[in-house]
Design a protein around this motif. Structure first.
Motif, mmCIF file in Angstrom:
data_model
loop_
_atom_site.group_PDB
_atom_site.id
_atom_site.type_symbol
_atom_site.label_atom_id
_atom_site.label_comp_id
_atom_site.label_asym_id
_atom_site.label_seq_id
_atom_site.Cartn_x
_atom_site.Cartn_y
_atom_site.Cartn_z
ATOM 1 N N GLU A 77 0.925 -1.255 -0.089
ATOM 2 C CA GLU A 77 0.501 0.079 -0.333
ATOM 3 C C GLU A 77 1.289 1.589 -0.201
ATOM 4 N N THR A 78 0.466 2.137 -0.257
ATOM 5 C CA THR A 78 0.650 3.604 -0.132
ATOM 6 C C THR A 78 0.202 4.357 0.668
ATOM 7 N N ASP A 79 0.904 5.491 1.302
ATOM 8 C CA ASP A 79 0.397 5.923 2.890
ATOM 9 C C ASP A 79 0.727 7.892 1.798
ATOM 10 N N LYS A 80 -0.806 8.110 2.235
ATOM 11 C CA LYS A 80 -0.727 10.043 1.378
ATOM 12 C C LYS A 80 0.663 10.903 1.875
ATOM 13 N N ASP A 81 1.673 10.395 2.223
ATOM 14 C CA ASP A 81 2.978 11.033 1.936
ATOM 15 C C ASP A 81 4.028 10.286 0.629
ATOM 16 N N GLY A 82 3.557 9.211 0.093
ATOM 17 C CA GLY A 82 3.892 8.183 -0.685
ATOM 18 C C GLY A 82 5.054 7.369 -0.086
#
Length: 127
Positions: A77-82
């Motif tokens: 997965e990738t979080d909102k900060d990349g």
């Protein structure tokens, strides 16, 4: 609850069949092909801020994403900060599926070779 339960102050992943639904087959054929990329996944490394000299063993999310992009993209997965992160427990189970498939194929090839050797010997050909 994310599949975690607490029994006697010990967190455990729920594994009982009664806690799950929507069972479906894992694409073992895809797993077989994915194992070829696994060498780039597992590595020794140092954390940038570690305070010890010992190497750490593990993986990067990017390596997991490359190795399993076609068969299990849901592992990363990738979080909102990349920043990327891995479902570690799923990765562990997925590699278990790969080991199981490799053992199955190894056993099958061993039986095939034994049968070929017996056929050759019956024909008077020795190896």
């Amino acid at each position: 609850n994310g599949g975690i339960a607490n029994f006697s102050a010990n967190d455990v992943n729920l594994s009982d069949e009664s806690t799950k639904t929507n069972f479906r087959s894992l694409d073992i054929g895809g797993v077989w092909n994915a194992h070829k990329s696994m060498r780039e996944v597992w590595t020794l490394f140092d954390y940038k801020d570690q305070s010890h000299q010992d190497a750490n063993m593990g993986y990067t999310a990017q390596g997991v994403a490359r190795a399993f992009a076609t068969v299990a993209p849901w592992l990363v997965e990738t979080d909102k900060d990349g920043k990327k992160w891995v479902y570690d427990n799923d990765l562990s189970h997925f590699t278990g599926a790969i080991v199981t498939e490799l053992q199955f194929r190894s056993d099958s090839h061993s039986r095939d070779l034994t049968a070929i050797k017996a056929a050759l010997q019956a024909s008077g050909i020795t190896l």
